[in-house]
Design an enzyme around this catalytic site. Structure first.
Site, PDB file in Angstrom:
ATOM      1  N   SER A  30     -13.999-100.627 -29.743  1.00  0.00           N
ATOM      2  CA  SER A  30     -12.806-100.183 -29.018  1.00  0.00           C
ATOM      3  C   SER A  30     -12.208 -98.958 -29.705  1.00  0.00           C
ATOM      4  O   SER A  30     -12.015 -98.950 -30.912  1.00  0.00           O
ATOM      5  CB  SER A  30     -11.773-101.319 -29.000  1.00  0.00           C
ATOM      6  OG  SER A  30     -10.579-100.900 -28.389  1.00  0.00           O
ATOM      7  N   CYS A  32       1.798-101.187 -32.165  1.00  0.00           N
ATOM      8  CA  CYS A  32       0.748-101.860 -32.924  1.00  0.00           C
ATOM      9  C   CYS A  32       1.169-102.043 -34.381  1.00  0.00           C
ATOM     10  O   CYS A  32       1.568-101.075 -35.046  1.00  0.00           O
ATOM     11  CB  CYS A  32      -0.530-101.016 -32.836  1.00  0.00           C
ATOM     12  SG  CYS A  32      -1.825-101.566 -33.956  1.00  0.00           S
ATOM     13  N   ASN A  83       1.787-108.152 -27.450  1.00  0.00           N
ATOM     14  CA  ASN A  83       2.212-109.096 -28.489  1.00  0.00           C
ATOM     15  C   ASN A  83       3.360-108.436 -29.236  1.00  0.00           C
ATOM     16  O   ASN A  83       3.195-107.332 -29.756  1.00  0.00           O
ATOM     17  CB  ASN A  83       1.067-109.352 -29.483  1.00  0.00           C
ATOM     18  CG  ASN A  83       0.077-110.336 -28.922  1.00  0.00           C
ATOM     19  OD1 ASN A  83       0.413-111.458 -28.584  1.00  0.00           O
ATOM     20  ND2 ASN A  83      -1.159-109.891 -28.793  1.00  0.00           N
ATOM     21  N   SER A  95      -8.812 -97.487 -25.132  1.00  0.00           N
ATOM     22  CA  SER A  95      -7.420 -97.932 -24.973  1.00  0.00           C
ATOM     23  C   SER A  95      -6.626 -96.833 -24.292  1.00  0.00           C
ATOM     24  O   SER A  95      -6.495 -95.730 -24.831  1.00  0.00           O
ATOM     25  CB  SER A  95      -6.815 -98.246 -26.347  1.00  0.00           C
ATOM     26  OG  SER A  95      -7.538 -99.296 -26.946  1.00  0.00           O
ATOM     27  N   LEU A  96      -6.093 -97.126 -23.131  1.00  0.00           N
ATOM     28  CA  LEU A  96      -5.450 -96.089 -22.317  1.00  0.00           C
ATOM     29  C   LEU A  96      -3.914 -96.223 -22.369  1.00  0.00           C
ATOM     30  O   LEU A  96      -3.229 -95.329 -22.810  1.00  0.00           O
ATOM     31  CB  LEU A  96      -5.977 -96.230 -20.885  1.00  0.00           C
ATOM     32  CG  LEU A  96      -6.318 -94.979 -20.097  1.00  0.00           C
ATOM     33  CD1 LEU A  96      -7.069 -93.945 -20.915  1.00  0.00           C
ATOM     34  CD2 LEU A  96      -7.145 -95.367 -18.866  1.00  0.00           C
ATOM     35  N   HIS A  97      -3.396 -97.285 -21.843  1.00  0.00           N
ATOM     36  CA  HIS A  97      -1.969 -97.650 -21.893  1.00  0.00           C
ATOM     37  C   HIS A  97      -1.025 -96.739 -21.104  1.00  0.00           C
ATOM     38  O   HIS A  97       0.149 -97.064 -20.923  1.00  0.00           O
ATOM     39  CB  HIS A  97      -1.436 -97.753 -23.332  1.00  0.00           C
ATOM     40  CG  HIS A  97      -2.324 -98.528 -24.253  1.00  0.00           C
ATOM     41  ND1 HIS A  97      -2.826 -99.768 -23.946  1.00  0.00           N
ATOM     42  CD2 HIS A  97      -2.817 -98.235 -25.494  1.00  0.00           C
ATOM     43  CE1 HIS A  97      -3.567-100.211 -24.946  1.00  0.00           C
ATOM     44  NE2 HIS A  97      -3.594 -99.298 -25.885  1.00  0.00           N
ATOM     45  N   GLY A 151      -7.452-100.779 -37.488  1.00  0.00           N
ATOM     46  CA  GLY A 151      -8.112 -99.490 -37.661  1.00  0.00           C
ATOM     47  C   GLY A 151      -8.780 -98.945 -36.419  1.00  0.00           C
ATOM     48  O   GLY A 151      -8.945 -99.633 -35.426  1.00  0.00           O
ATOM     49  N   GLU A 152      -9.138 -97.671 -36.516  1.00  0.00           N
ATOM     50  CA  GLU A 152      -9.775 -96.958 -35.407  1.00  0.00           C
ATOM     51  C   GLU A 152     -11.263 -96.739 -35.761  1.00  0.00           C
ATOM     52  O   GLU A 152     -11.588 -95.918 -36.625  1.00  0.00           O
ATOM     53  CB  GLU A 152      -9.043 -95.616 -35.193  1.00  0.00           C
ATOM     54  CG  GLU A 152      -9.759 -94.627 -34.310  1.00  0.00           C
ATOM     55  CD  GLU A 152     -10.226 -95.199 -32.965  1.00  0.00           C
ATOM     56  OE1 GLU A 152      -9.473 -95.914 -32.300  1.00  0.00           O
ATOM     57  OE2 GLU A 152     -11.388 -94.918 -32.596  1.00  0.00           O
ATOM     58  N   CYS A 170      -0.052 -95.842 -33.015  1.00  0.00           N
ATOM     59  CA  CYS A 170       0.414 -96.392 -31.730  1.00  0.00           C
ATOM     60  C   CYS A 170       1.676 -97.202 -31.992  1.00  0.00           C
ATOM     61  O   CYS A 170       1.702 -98.046 -32.905  1.00  0.00           O
ATOM     62  CB  CYS A 170      -0.672 -97.260 -31.089  1.00  0.00           C
ATOM     63  SG  CYS A 170      -2.205 -96.341 -30.868  1.00  0.00           S
ATOM     64  N   CYS A 202      -4.040 -97.730 -40.209  1.00  0.00           N
ATOM     65  CA  CYS A 202      -4.607 -96.859 -39.173  1.00  0.00           C
ATOM     66  C   CYS A 202      -3.766 -95.597 -39.090  1.00  0.00           C
ATOM     67  O   CYS A 202      -2.544 -95.645 -39.207  1.00  0.00           O
ATOM     68  CB  CYS A 202      -4.605 -97.571 -37.821  1.00  0.00           C
ATOM     69  SG  CYS A 202      -5.370 -96.590 -36.496  1.00  0.00           S
ATOM     70  N   CYS A 247      -3.455-107.013 -33.653  1.00  0.00           N
ATOM     71  CA  CYS A 247      -4.073-106.583 -34.901  1.00  0.00           C
ATOM     72  C   CYS A 247      -2.995-106.117 -35.876  1.00  0.00           C
ATOM     73  O   CYS A 247      -2.033-105.481 -35.509  1.00  0.00           O
ATOM     74  CB  CYS A 247      -5.128-105.512 -34.649  1.00  0.00           C
ATOM     75  SG  CYS A 247      -4.508-103.882 -34.348  1.00  0.00           S
ATOM     76  N   CYS A 260     -13.698-110.773 -34.388  1.00  0.00           N
ATOM     77  CA  CYS A 260     -13.003-109.493 -34.218  1.00  0.00           C
ATOM     78  C   CYS A 260     -12.760-108.945 -35.620  1.00  0.00           C
ATOM     79  O   CYS A 260     -12.099-109.597 -36.430  1.00  0.00           O
ATOM     80  CB  CYS A 260     -11.689-109.727 -33.479  1.00  0.00           C
ATOM     81  SG  CYS A 260     -10.630-108.272 -33.413  1.00  0.00           S
ATOM     82  N   GLU A 316      -7.621-108.045 -41.714  1.00  0.00           N
ATOM     83  CA  GLU A 316      -7.692-109.228 -40.853  1.00  0.00           C
ATOM     84  C   GLU A 316      -9.036-109.333 -40.145  1.00  0.00           C
ATOM     85  O   GLU A 316      -9.600-108.337 -39.703  1.00  0.00           O
ATOM     86  CB  GLU A 316      -6.608-109.135 -39.781  1.00  0.00           C
ATOM     87  CG  GLU A 316      -5.217-109.174 -40.355  1.00  0.00           C
ATOM     88  CD  GLU A 316      -4.153-109.008 -39.284  1.00  0.00           C
ATOM     89  OE1 GLU A 316      -2.985-108.902 -39.659  1.00  0.00           O
ATOM     90  OE2 GLU A 316      -4.501-108.970 -38.091  1.00  0.00           O
TER      91      GLU A 316
HETATM   92  N1  SAH Z   1      -8.071 -98.770 -32.753  1.00  0.00           N
HETATM   93  C1  SAH Z   1      -8.794 -99.323 -31.678  1.00  0.00           C
HETATM   94  C2  SAH Z   1      -9.200-100.753 -31.899  1.00  0.00           C
HETATM   95  C3  SAH Z   1      -8.212-101.675 -32.546  1.00  0.00           C
HETATM   96  S1  SAH Z   1      -6.792-102.084 -31.586  1.00  0.00           S
HETATM   97  C4  SAH Z   1      -8.022 -99.174 -30.376  1.00  0.00           C
HETATM   98  O1  SAH Z   1      -6.840 -98.850 -30.432  1.00  0.00           O
HETATM   99  O2  SAH Z   1      -8.626 -99.367 -29.334  1.00  0.00           O
HETATM  100  C5  SAH Z   1      -7.505-103.118 -30.307  1.00  0.00           C
HETATM  101  C6  SAH Z   1      -6.652-103.217 -29.050  1.00  0.00           C
HETATM  102  O3  SAH Z   1      -5.464-103.977 -29.306  1.00  0.00           O
HETATM  103  C7  SAH Z   1      -6.213-101.873 -28.495  1.00  0.00           C
HETATM  104  O4  SAH Z   1      -6.407-101.819 -27.096  1.00  0.00           O
HETATM  105  C8  SAH Z   1      -4.752-101.863 -28.839  1.00  0.00           C
HETATM  106  O5  SAH Z   1      -4.007-101.007 -28.003  1.00  0.00           O
HETATM  107  C9  SAH Z   1      -4.382-103.324 -28.680  1.00  0.00           C
HETATM  108  N2  SAH Z   1      -3.140-103.705 -29.363  1.00  0.00           N
HETATM  109  C10 SAH Z   1      -2.714-103.337 -30.580  1.00  0.00           C
HETATM  110  N3  SAH Z   1      -1.524-103.909 -30.874  1.00  0.00           N
HETATM  111  C11 SAH Z   1      -1.195-104.652 -29.799  1.00  0.00           C
HETATM  112  C12 SAH Z   1      -0.083-105.475 -29.486  1.00  0.00           C
HETATM  113  N4  SAH Z   1       0.935-105.622 -30.329  1.00  0.00           N
HETATM  114  N5  SAH Z   1      -0.063-106.091 -28.280  1.00  0.00           N
HETATM  115  C13 SAH Z   1      -1.091-105.952 -27.414  1.00  0.00           C
HETATM  116  N6  SAH Z   1      -2.166-105.177 -27.658  1.00  0.00           N
HETATM  117  C14 SAH Z   1      -2.219-104.533 -28.831  1.00  0.00           C
HETATM  118 FE1  SF4 Z   2      -4.795 -97.824 -34.622  1.00  0.00          FE
HETATM  119 FE2  SF4 Z   2      -5.772 -99.118 -32.478  1.00  0.00          FE
HETATM  120 FE3  SF4 Z   2      -3.443 -99.866 -33.628  1.00  0.00          FE
HETATM  121 FE4  SF4 Z   2      -3.577 -97.597 -32.271  1.00  0.00          FE
HETATM  122  S1  SF4 Z   2      -3.848 -99.651 -31.451  1.00  0.00           S
HETATM  123  S2  SF4 Z   2      -2.601 -97.863 -34.275  1.00  0.00           S
HETATM  124  S3  SF4 Z   2      -5.609 -96.882 -32.791  1.00  0.00           S
HETATM  125  S4  SF4 Z   2      -5.452 -99.946 -34.555  1.00  0.00           S
END
Ligand code: SAH
Ligand code: SF4
Length: 385
Positions: free
Chosen positions: A228, A152, A327, A251-253, A196-197, A149, A145, A370, A138, A125
């Site tokens: 990121s 995601c 999301n 990304s902390l969360h 992806g990371e 997470c 990945c 994503c 983006c 994407e």
């Molecule tokens: N892998 C990297 C970059 C891609 S994800 C990372 O994790 O930072 C980019 C951002 O989108 C991250 O902060 C991730 O936690 C957030 N993200 C992924 N899926 C999401 C979702 N369903 N709702 C909100 N944020 C999301």
């Molecule tokens: Fe990978 Fe980023 Fe999604 Fe986590 S949030 S699974 S690191 S793409």
């Protein structure tokens, strides 16, 4: 699921994290978009051409983005001959041009999401967003990945493979072309927040950024590029050590290891004490602030006490927090924090002098998180784990 033939580097001080390219990679045709300016020059020189041919070729490739280099009569004859011999069917080189499987616009017209098919059938994407007349792309850095997470859609797919340099550059070209077709100027910003990371594919990502920022090419300056990461500590330290000039988002969360690891399993590999130490040393070494991403999930990490613990964690760090309401994804039951609770969370941060923004859920109707469009289009089911 297709397994990558990448091998994990077990040498060095990275804890075996960074990958190295497979040895047979050089025998297959290669994309001209894989190469930095210096590498392209070396290739031309090794083939007996003058290095002065590099700039015109680079310009055609990355600034003009000519779809067909072979018909460029204005290129110098030796370069034309070289291109005719080596580019295209049966040649040593090709130019990445992923096909568009879907191009979906959000209702407000400000977000467009492309699903692009790579030459091995994988799809990724790329998103184009407009803020106040300025455009941000983006892009994805991997197919799938490995970080898993839980909320995601990409994490739910699992890891397929790293993207090559050219596959990352090609996404920016795709977005740039889409903009040009509508008569807009160029892309202003780039974020590596797609599938992806990025720091798991460090070398390819950093070479792609070197290409993308070149003023004679796509010309997106480093201060307008944000990378990121989920918190890959060796990668953060390497960015600082190499003085890479890009913005960094982490990304902390979660503000405790237990809570964070429940959402971000890789938190077990790099606990918060290590991650925050790496962030502090990144800020000290580069003099730059870090953006921290916090996906707001109702009842999981969005209470005022979570905000207090987040503020305490960030004490003494030059930080800006991006709060992103979740999301929804097929593989995760959680729901987004309501806007009142998001404001209350933000107020706690503000009281502790931590700056923050609640990010709009852009293009929720085009599967904004994503990996969601691919999951929707291809009905990819989350991994059972
Ligand atoms: N892998 C990297 C970059 C891609 S994800 C990372 O994790 O930072 C980019 C951002 O989108 C991250 O902060 C991730 O936690 C957030 N993200 C992924 N899926 C999401 C979702 N369903 N709702 C909100 N944020 C999301
Ligand atoms: Fe990978 Fe980023 Fe999604 Fe986590 S949030 S699974 S690191 S793409």
């Amino acid at each position: 699921m297709h397994k990558s033939n990448e091998t994990i580097d077990t040498q060095g001080d990275t804890g075996g994290f960074f990958t190295i390219a497979p040895v047979d990679a050089c025998t297959a045709p290669q994309s001209l978009l894989n190469f930095s300016f210096g590498q392209l020059e070396q290739i031309l020189v090794a083939d007996g051409l003058s290095p002065t041919h590099t700039r015109p070729l680079w310009r055609r490739l990355h600034r003009d983005m000519d779809p067909d280099l072979l018909v460029q009569a204005s290129l110098a004859p030796p370069l034309q001959r070289w291109l005719t011999k080596h580019l295209g069917q049966g040649g040593r080189f090709f130019i990445d041009a992923p096909s568009e499987v879907a191009d979906i616009a959000s209702c407000d017209g400000l977000t467009r999401k492309f699903l692009l098919r790579l030459s091995d059938g994988q799809s990724i994407e790329t998103v184009l967003m407009e803020f106040k007349g300025r455009h941000t792309a983006c892009v994805s850095t991997q197919a799938g990945c490995a970080m898993g997470c839980v909320f995601c859609a990409t994490g739910q797919m699992g890891f397929v493979r790293h993207l090559r340099v050219g596959e990352i550059v090609a996404q920016v070209r795709h977005a740039q072309r889409a903009l040009r077709a509508l008569g807009h100027g160029g892309l202003r910003n780039l974020v590596l927040m797609g599938m992806g990371e990025p720091l798991h594919n460090y070398d390819a990502v950093l070479t792609a950024l070197e290409i993308i920022r070149d003023p004679g090419g796509l010309n997106i300056g480093p201060s307008r590029i944000t990378l990121s990461t989920v918190g890959v500590v060796p990668g953060i330290l390497r960015l600082a050590q190499e003085q890479q000039p890009y913005n960094l988002a982490v990304s902390l969360h979660g503000a405790s290891d237990e809570e964070r690891s429940a959402l971000v399993p890789v938190g077990r590999r790099w606990p918060l004490v290590e991650l925050m130490a790496a962030c502090r040393s990144y800020c000290a070494d580069t003099g730059r602030r870090i953006f921290f991403e916090w996906t707001l999930i109702a009842g999981a990490n969005d209470s005022p006490s979570h905000a207090e613990r987040l503020a305490a964690l960030l004490a003494g760090i030059q930080a800006h927090v991006n709060l992103i309401p979740l999301n929804p994804t097929v593989g995760y039951q959680g729901t987004a924090t309501a806007s009142e609770a998001a404001k209350a969370f933000q107020a706690v941060l503000q009281k502790a002098s931590v700056s923050s923004t609640v990010r709009q859920r852009r293009g929720i109707d085009v599967a904004a998180g994503c990996g969601q469009l691919r999951a929707d289009k291809e009905q990819v089911r989350p991994r059972s784990s």
